[in-house]
Write a protein that holds these residues in place. Structure first.
Motif, mmCIF file in Angstrom:
data_model
loop_
_atom_site.group_PDB
_atom_site.id
_atom_site.type_symbol
_atom_site.label_atom_id
_atom_site.label_comp_id
_atom_site.label_asym_id
_atom_site.label_seq_id
_atom_site.Cartn_x
_atom_site.Cartn_y
_atom_site.Cartn_z
ATOM 1 N N UNK A 33 -16.504 33.984 26.704
ATOM 2 C CA UNK A 33 -17.637 33.614 25.861
ATOM 3 C C UNK A 33 -17.192 32.906 24.591
ATOM 4 N N UNK A 34 -16.080 33.360 24.021
ATOM 5 C CA UNK A 34 -15.539 32.720 22.817
ATOM 6 C C UNK A 34 -15.146 31.272 23.116
ATOM 7 N N UNK A 35 -14.411 31.083 24.211
ATOM 8 C CA UNK A 35 -13.989 29.732 24.570
ATOM 9 C C UNK A 35 -15.196 28.843 24.873
ATOM 10 N N UNK A 57 -7.851 25.340 23.665
ATOM 11 C CA UNK A 57 -8.627 26.086 24.664
ATOM 12 C C UNK A 57 -7.845 27.295 25.165
ATOM 13 N N UNK A 58 -6.542 27.134 25.291
ATOM 14 C CA UNK A 58 -5.719 28.245 25.771
ATOM 15 C C UNK A 58 -5.713 29.403 24.772
ATOM 16 N N UNK A 59 -5.595 29.088 23.471
ATOM 17 C CA UNK A 59 -5.541 30.176 22.485
ATOM 18 C C UNK A 59 -6.902 30.847 22.291
ATOM 19 N N UNK A 60 -7.988 30.166 22.641
ATOM 20 C CA UNK A 60 -9.301 30.793 22.525
ATOM 21 C C UNK A 60 -9.742 31.469 23.811
ATOM 22 N N UNK A 61 -8.860 31.473 24.793
ATOM 23 C CA UNK A 61 -9.132 32.199 26.030
ATOM 24 C C UNK A 61 -8.471 33.577 26.022
ATOM 25 N N UNK A 62 -7.831 33.922 24.908
ATOM 26 C CA UNK A 62 -7.165 35.221 24.794
ATOM 27 C C UNK A 62 -8.175 36.363 24.817
#
Length: 271
Positions: A33-35, A57-62
């Protein structure tokens, strides 16, 4: 370099508000949801930097998990930091990960205590009270009031993070204002629940003792009501609270109340 407009920021907030828990899962919780909320803005910020967008995008998929309305401030803060990174400012991208990880717990505690634990239940209590009085529109009123409250609060927290930044959130946490709000809301909740116990919890003693010359001693009227009106409902409520604190489940307590009421009524103990 592309700059975000207020419309872009509002779009990010609204997507988070609507989809924060749309893909809730045990691996990343609210990470998807954040991503999803960040994607349109990231596409604009990194329009000419595909590798930068992939990294963002990768760091906001954590893994991410917080109370969604209060936690909107973290989304706003992350968006502001991504905007600065895309402009070439000297900010370590891993700082965003650290901020998200460090702030999601404290903000979740605030949001769960105030919004989920006090405000929404209080609104629900008032709505139920109106519905029991025959107000047909009570559910609609409850939904509208809750929607307006959550939208306004979530948007304010998002803009606090986006415009004021990390220091503003820390100042809010450290100022002591939040603790006062929580304490005040808790006291208000206790007052309302106390009034509800008095009005809606019913338990009366049915024991009547026959005395000389046809005189009857009503235990409820002559003893309990004389000492403290509403004593038995209060004792029942406190007993349920004690059982819950002892680790009994709500289902167990409900079954206990049903059995106690049925047995007491059959034996003539309760009226």
């Amino acid at each position: 370099m592309a700059k975000l407009t207020k419309k872009d920021a509002i779009r990010t907030w609204f997507t988070w508000f609507m989809c924060a828990q749309a893909a809730y899962n045990y691996e990343r919780m609210q990470g998807l949801g954040f991503l999803h909320a960040m994607c349109p803005s990231l596409a604009k910020l990194y329009k000419e930097n595909e590798e930068g967008r992939k990294a963002a995008m990768e760091r906001h998929l954590d893994f991410f998990n917080t109370e969604p309305f209060t936690g909107a401030s973290i989304v706003g803060l992350s968006l502001a930091m991504e905007e600065e990174i895309s402009e070439g400012k000297d900010i370590d991208p891993d700082a965003i990960r650290s901020l998200k990880t460090g702030m999601m717990g404290p903000l979740a505690g605030i949001g769960d205590s105030v919004v989920q634990g006090v405000v929404i239940p209080l609104l629900l209590i008032f709505a139920i009270n109106f519905a029991m009085q025959g107000v047909v529109a009570a559910p609609v009123i409850y939904m509208l009031v809750t929607l307006v409250m959550t939208v306004g609060y979530s948007y304010s927290m998002f803009m606090l993070g986006y415009k004021k930044g990390h220091d503003a959130i820390l100042n809010m946490l450290e100022s002591g204002v939040i603790d006062k709000v929580i304490n005040g809301a808790s006291m208000l909740g206790c007052m309302v629940l106390g009034a509800l116990v008095c009005n809606y919890v019913s338990l009366n003693c049915g024991i009547v003792i026959e005395q000389a010359n046809g005189v009857y001693f009503n235990l409820q009227e002559s003893l309990f009501d004389a000492i403290l009106p509403g004593m038995l409902p209060l004792l029942l409520t406190m007993g349920c609270l004690w059982l819950l604190k002892k680790g009994k489940s709500t289902v167990w307590v409900l079954v206990f109340i049903i059995v106690l009421g049925a047995a007491g009524s059959a034996l003539g103990i309760f009226a």
